[in-house]
Design an enzyme around this catalytic site. Structure first.
Site, PDB file in Angstrom:
ATOM      1  CD  GLU A  18      -7.132  37.262   3.079  1.00  0.00           C
ATOM      2  OE1 GLU A  18      -7.524  37.502   3.615  1.00  0.00           O
ATOM      3  OE2 GLU A  18      -5.926  38.918   2.637  1.00  0.00           O
ATOM      4  CB  CYS A  35     -11.321  29.879   1.433  1.00  0.00           C
ATOM      5  SG  CYS A  35     -11.247  31.061  -0.440  1.00  0.00           S
TER       6      CYS A  35
HETATM    7  P1  NAD Z   1      -3.848  23.618   4.627  1.00  0.00           P
HETATM    8  O1  NAD Z   1      -3.751  24.771   6.052  1.00  0.00           O
HETATM    9  O2  NAD Z   1      -4.154  22.905   5.487  1.00  0.00           O
HETATM   10  O3  NAD Z   1      -2.400  23.511   4.195  1.00  0.00           O
HETATM   11  C1  NAD Z   1      -2.388  25.448   3.777  1.00  0.00           C
HETATM   12  C2  NAD Z   1      -0.463  25.540   3.685  1.00  0.00           C
HETATM   13  O4  NAD Z   1       0.016  25.293   4.906  1.00  0.00           O
HETATM   14  C3  NAD Z   1      -0.553  24.466   2.657  1.00  0.00           C
HETATM   15  O5  NAD Z   1       1.058  24.517   2.009  1.00  0.00           O
HETATM   16  C4  NAD Z   1       0.053  23.333   4.225  1.00  0.00           C
HETATM   17  O6  NAD Z   1       1.035  22.333   3.550  1.00  0.00           O
HETATM   18  C5  NAD Z   1       0.638  24.696   4.933  1.00  0.00           C
HETATM   19  N1  NAD Z   1       0.942  23.905   6.367  1.00  0.00           N
HETATM   20  C6  NAD Z   1      -0.148  22.943   6.586  1.00  0.00           C
HETATM   21  N2  NAD Z   1       0.794  23.122   8.433  1.00  0.00           N
HETATM   22  C7  NAD Z   1       1.394  23.654   8.206  1.00  0.00           C
HETATM   23  C8  NAD Z   1       2.137  23.590   9.280  1.00  0.00           C
HETATM   24  N3  NAD Z   1       2.179  23.411  10.663  1.00  0.00           N
HETATM   25  N4  NAD Z   1       3.165  24.300   9.386  1.00  0.00           N
HETATM   26  C9  NAD Z   1       3.017  25.474   8.050  1.00  0.00           C
HETATM   27  N5  NAD Z   1       2.235  25.364   7.239  1.00  0.00           N
HETATM   28  C10 NAD Z   1       1.757  24.223   6.688  1.00  0.00           C
HETATM   29  O7  NAD Z   1      -5.613  24.456   3.936  1.00  0.00           O
HETATM   30  P2  NAD Z   1      -5.494  23.743   2.641  1.00  0.00           P
HETATM   31  O8  NAD Z   1      -5.861  21.961   2.785  1.00  0.00           O
HETATM   32  O9  NAD Z   1      -4.577  23.196   1.356  1.00  0.00           O
HETATM   33  O10 NAD Z   1      -6.326  25.273   2.260  1.00  0.00           O
HETATM   34  C11 NAD Z   1      -8.054  24.593   2.665  1.00  0.00           C
HETATM   35  C12 NAD Z   1      -7.737  26.147   3.861  1.00  0.00           C
HETATM   36  O11 NAD Z   1      -7.390  27.419   3.390  1.00  0.00           O
HETATM   37  C13 NAD Z   1      -9.735  26.256   3.879  1.00  0.00           C
HETATM   38  O12 NAD Z   1      -9.368  26.619   5.596  1.00  0.00           O
HETATM   39  C14 NAD Z   1      -9.340  27.124   3.543  1.00  0.00           C
HETATM   40  O13 NAD Z   1     -10.824  28.344   3.707  1.00  0.00           O
HETATM   41  C15 NAD Z   1      -8.048  27.967   3.626  1.00  0.00           C
HETATM   42  N6  NAD Z   1      -7.997  29.569   1.743  1.00  0.00           N
HETATM   43  C16 NAD Z   1      -8.961  30.570   1.658  1.00  0.00           C
HETATM   44  C17 NAD Z   1      -8.465  31.074   1.098  1.00  0.00           C
HETATM   45  C18 NAD Z   1      -8.887  32.923   1.648  1.00  0.00           C
HETATM   46  O14 NAD Z   1      -8.728  33.297   0.339  1.00  0.00           O
HETATM   47  N7  NAD Z   1      -9.234  33.762   2.509  1.00  0.00           N
HETATM   48  C19 NAD Z   1      -8.774  30.787   0.225  1.00  0.00           C
HETATM   49  C20 NAD Z   1      -8.501  29.500  -0.140  1.00  0.00           C
HETATM   50  C21 NAD Z   1      -8.353  28.899   0.818  1.00  0.00           C
END
Ligand code: NAD
Length: 542
Positions: free
Chosen positions: A293, A327
């Site tokens: 998501e 989100c």
């Molecule tokens: P993010 O993508 O920065 O991080 C999410 C996770 O991915 C973290 O655990 C992070 O450490 C990891 N990550 C970061 N870079 C990575 C890489 N290169 N390889 C593997 N893992 C990596 O997101 P965030 O800032 O924590 O959360 C915000 C985002 O999440 C927004 O885009 C929001 O829309 C989305 N979100 C979506 C939903 C949904 O249900 N659609 C719900 C909550 C958040």
């Protein structure tokens, strides 16, 4: 061994406590907050039965008070990740074969621990780690998390009871086996409940998990691990590791036993992970399940028939609660010219009354954004708008990071429906408004559908039924969660299963049976009761 078809305790949505002045819950959560705030914790890696404290540590700071250290967490190296995978696989056999009601009991107990003795702790930890007001913490870390746990047990029992028909002399049965291997969970910073549920939903169905929480949620993640352990989750079923996300992900994805990923976070990270899974496909023992998501560019569209107060309330709540870091947060708004000025004036009035600061002060409606990188990104956008000709700031636009990463609720007005703040996910308390001619309802709906790559949430506000019907049809692919006369945020487990399509994710609907089905690999058993003893069919007769 189970000797009964057990009924599940009927789940009901956890009532939201109101934390009003002099309420016992208010006193309790404030006392817990103060106590946690004055201590420092050391968060270990959870690998099998060990809590591993590594030499390399990273400090944790609340976003609203970035010089105040509340502890540190351990950073894993590659060897730790390999050990976590090993520990999960060792736990797998007994966990996968444990009777379902025993697994259910563990997660139901976790729900009751959160509802009771751990409520103030998980809420206070979420206020500190993610800078949520008590209301935002309560609806996330307490209520939504409890709902995920209790409703998922119900959904699991519904799935298990879905069985094929049998014909005469035959008994057909479906077993909903867990995936063969381990599941990788990568969770975002913004919801404690999502972090817990990404692990718990897979584990409930009998899977073992390696979990990498966000660096900006580790403080509340350790509370989740403590609750799971106290609820009786066996060692190794969920292993929590922190560190370089690339290294952890590359190590996990190169393991032959990787059987699925349960991801929530940004779109570009998920696409990058998907690409790596594709590149590694030859080495896996099974086709991995990929559930993610991701981002959103969620809209509110008001029809000329809309009540301006309803529209402005949806904007203020939908765009600014939790600093716009949901989100589902409204970030692009389409107003008809006949009511636009009235709506904007209402929004401005509301914003003028909003207080911003530490979540410890219950008068604050919004607090800090999650980290300095987010603050810098958002303030660069605000500064850019101040210089651009086709957009202007009509409310907010100020910021201050001297103590915490505070950005005042900001409203941008643009004449260009494709202005970049109408299309790009910003993830902060910033909303952009575009005003359309009243007689261009259908044209505007098509514009909304084509404006962004995302399709997570959206809301239509109108008192005209045919306008609602048109919007519902024309925006069928523009949002996985579509709201009528409401804000586009605040999905409740069991009521509004959540998820989006297009660049917003695989739409596997967290908080529903659909999601749990991704974590099972059914086995069909056909048993013939009295098998034939002659190969000849009747048609072979003379
Ligand atoms: P993010 O993508 O920065 O991080 C999410 C996770 O991915 C973290 O655990 C992070 O450490 C990891 N990550 C970061 N870079 C990575 C890489 N290169 N390889 C593997 N893992 C990596 O997101 P965030 O800032 O924590 O959360 C915000 C985002 O999440 C927004 O885009 C929001 O829309 C989305 N979100 C979506 C939903 C949904 O249900 N659609 C719900 C909550 C958040």
């Amino acid at each position: 061994m189970a000797s009964g078809f057990f009924k599940i305790p009927q789940p009901i949505n956890e009532p939201v406590k109101d934390y009003s002045i002099n309420s016992p819950e208010r006193e309790e959560v404030l006392a817990t907050y103060k106590s946690l705030y004055s201590q420092q914790v050391q968060v270990p890696l959870y690998i099998g039965d060990s809590k591993v404290v590594t030499k390399q540590q990273k400090n944790m700071f609340p976003p609203h008070d970035h010089q105040h250290c509340v502890g540190s967490y351990s950073i894993a190296d590659q060897d730790h990740i390999e050990k976590a995978i090993e520990a999960s696989l060792q736990a797998r056999t007994s966990w996968a074969s444990m009777d379902w009601e025993q697994r259910a009991a563990i997660f139901l107990k976790a729900a009751d621990l959160i509802a009771g003795p751990y409520r103030s702790k998980i809420n206070a930890a979420t206020m500190i780690a993610q800078s949520k007001t008590i209301h935002q913490a309560e609806i996330d870390a307490a209520c939504e998390f409890i709902d995920f746990l209790t409703f998922n047990v119900q959904f699991m029992s519904e799935i298990y009871s879905e069985q094929p028909i049998s014909s005469e002399g035959v008994w057909n049965r479906l077993e909903y086996r867990p995936l063969e291997g381990f599941v990788y969970v990568v969770s975002p910073f913004n919801f404690t409940a999502i972090a817990g549920n990404l692990c718990a939903s897979a584990a409930l169905m009998g899977n073992v998990v390696v979990w990498k929480p966000s660096d900006h949620q580790v403080y509340s993640a350790q509370v989740i691990m403590g609750i799971f352990k106290e609820a009786g989750l066996p060692d190794g079923v969920i292993n929590m590791v922190m560190g370089d996300p690339e290294m952890i992900t590359n190590t996990v994805l190169s393991n032959a036993d990787f059987s699925g990923i349960h991801f929530t976070g940004s779109t570009h990270v998920f696409k990058n992970i998907w690409g790596k899974i594709g590149a590694n496909i030859q080495q896996y023992k099974t086709y991995p399940r990929i559930v993610g998501e991701t981002g959103g560019k969620d809209f509110i569209v008001a029809h000329p028939s809309a009540n301006s107060k309803v529209v402005s309330t949806a904007i203020v709540r939908g765009a600014f609660e939790f600093q716009g870091q949901k989100c589902s947060a409204a970030s692009r708004v389409y107003l008809p010219e006949s009511i636009a000025n009235e709506v904007i004036e209402n929004v401005k009035k509301d914003i003028a009354s909003i207080r911003i600061g530490s979540p410890e002060n219950f008068e604050n409606f919004i607090t800090a954004v999650i980290h300095e990188a987010s603050f810098d990104k958002l303030t660069a956008v605000i500064d850019q708008v101040k210089h651009d000709n086709n957009a202007e700031i009509v409310a907010g636009g100020t910021y201050d990071k001297s103590q915490g990463y505070f950005i005042y609720p900001t409203v941008i007005l643009t004449k260009d429906p494709h202005y970049y703040t109408m299309e790009t996910e910003l993830f902060g308390p910033v909303v952009t408004i575009y005003i359309y001619p009243d007689n261009e309802w259908e044209k505007t709906l098509k514009l909304i559908d084509n404006t962004s790559e995302y399709a997570l949430t959206g809301a239509v506000i109108s008192s005209d039924r045919s306008a609602i019907a048109t919007a519902t049809k024309l925006l069928v692919n523009a949002a996985g969660n579509f709201y009528i006369n409401d804000k586009p945020t605040g999905a409740v487990v069991g009521q509004q299963p959540f998820g989006g399509a297009r660049a917003s994710g695989t739409n596997d609907k967290a908080g529903s049976k659909l999601n749990l089905l991704r974590w099972v690999s059914p086995r069909l058993l056909k048993e013939t009761l009295v098998p034939p003893t002659d190969y000849r069919y009747p048609f072979l007769g003379e």
